[in-house]
Design a protein around this motif. Structure first.
Motif, short mmCIF file in Angstrom:
data_model
loop_
_atom_site.label_atom_id
_atom_site.label_comp_id
_atom_site.label_asym_id
_atom_site.label_seq_id
_atom_site.Cartn_x
_atom_site.Cartn_y
_atom_site.Cartn_z
N TYR A 88 -10.93 1.26 -2.99
CA TYR A 88 -9.96 2.27 -3.39
C TYR A 88 -9.34 1.99 -4.75
O TYR A 88 -8.81 2.89 -5.39
N ASP A 118 1.39 6.30 -7.02
CA ASP A 118 0.31 7.22 -7.34
C ASP A 118 0.87 8.63 -7.57
O ASP A 118 0.52 9.29 -8.54
N SER A 119 1.75 9.06 -6.70
CA SER A 119 2.26 10.43 -6.81
C SER A 119 3.26 10.60 -7.95
O SER A 119 3.48 11.72 -8.40
N ASN A 170 0.82 -1.20 0.00
CA ASN A 170 0.00 0.00 0.00
C ASN A 170 0.86 1.26 0.00
O ASN A 170 0.53 2.25 -0.64
N TRP A 171 1.98 1.23 0.70
CA TRP A 171 2.91 2.36 0.69
C TRP A 171 3.47 2.56 -0.73
O TRP A 171 3.54 3.68 -1.24
N GLY A 179 0.84 4.12 -2.94
CA GLY A 179 0.73 5.55 -2.66
C GLY A 179 1.85 6.34 -3.30
O GLY A 179 1.65 7.40 -3.89
N TYR A 180 3.07 5.81 -3.21
CA TYR A 180 4.22 6.50 -3.82
C TYR A 180 4.11 6.44 -5.35
O TYR A 180 4.36 7.43 -6.03
#
Length: 195
Positions: free
Chosen positions: A146, A120-121, A113-114, A117-118
């Motif tokens: 999500y 994603d950015s 999940n981390w 998220g990274y």
């Protein structure tokens, strides 16, 4: 969402093999390939799901890509640390595409999940996709909430119609999240990889 089952992915892997090979041997072979002229993909996955990983890599490699998985990286520290996280961040940025192998285990993994998220950015929206995998056609998929905001890699069986009412040919596609009217744009996985 037309989520790919583990058995479908395993069947693809087995159909593309020319001889029998163990999963670990197969994964090591993937890591020794050259990067020359290939699109590179960071594949976020749960480490203990080797069969799903091997199957997903087999699928992706059929499109002529190079797949990066962190545990095959000689530059990773032997023990998980802040250096591990920094190395993963570098590799997510360095690779052209980011794919999250969305198994139930990966969805519950803090690291996966981390990474998502990274990713994603740094890759959103054009260069990131979820490859959602479930155990079988009848099992539920807890990560769909999500994951609806990301493009997804799906196998369409030739029975789905596009917005014009024409049947979409059988194959692997990347589908954008549905808009407020429920419409989705899509592109073949092959075209998504090279764009």
């Amino acid at each position: 969402m037309s989520i790919i089952t583990k058995s479908h992915l395993r069947g693809f892997r087995n159909a593309t093999r020319t001889f029998s090979k163990g999963i670990n041997e197969s994964l090591l072979e993937f890591s020794s390939e050259t990067k020359a002229e290939k699109v590179t993909i960071f594949l976020s996955h749960k480490h203990d799901e080797t069969e799903e990983l091997d199957s997903a890599i087999s699928l992706l490699k059929s499109f002529g890509v190079l797949v990066y998985v962190d545990w095959q990286d000689d530059g990773m520290p032997k023990h998980t640390s802040g250096t591990t996280a920094n190395r993963i961040k570098e590799k997510i940025k360095e690779n052209q595409k980011f794919i999250f192998l969305g198994t139930e285990g990966a969805i519950s993994s803090k690291w996966c999940n981390w990474e998502l998220g990274y990713g994603d950015s740094h890759k959103y929206l054009k260069n990131i996709a979820i490859l959602p995998i479930r155990n079988d056609i009848n099992s539920s998929y807890s990560g769909s909430e999500y994951m609806q905001i990301y493009p997804s890699i799906e196998h369409l069986d030739g029975t789905r119609k596009n917005n014009a009412g024409d049947y979409i040919p059988k194959g692997y596609y990347v589908l954008e999240p549905a808009d407020s009217n429920g419409s989705q744009s899509f592109v073949t996985l092959k075209k998504w990889i090279i764009r």
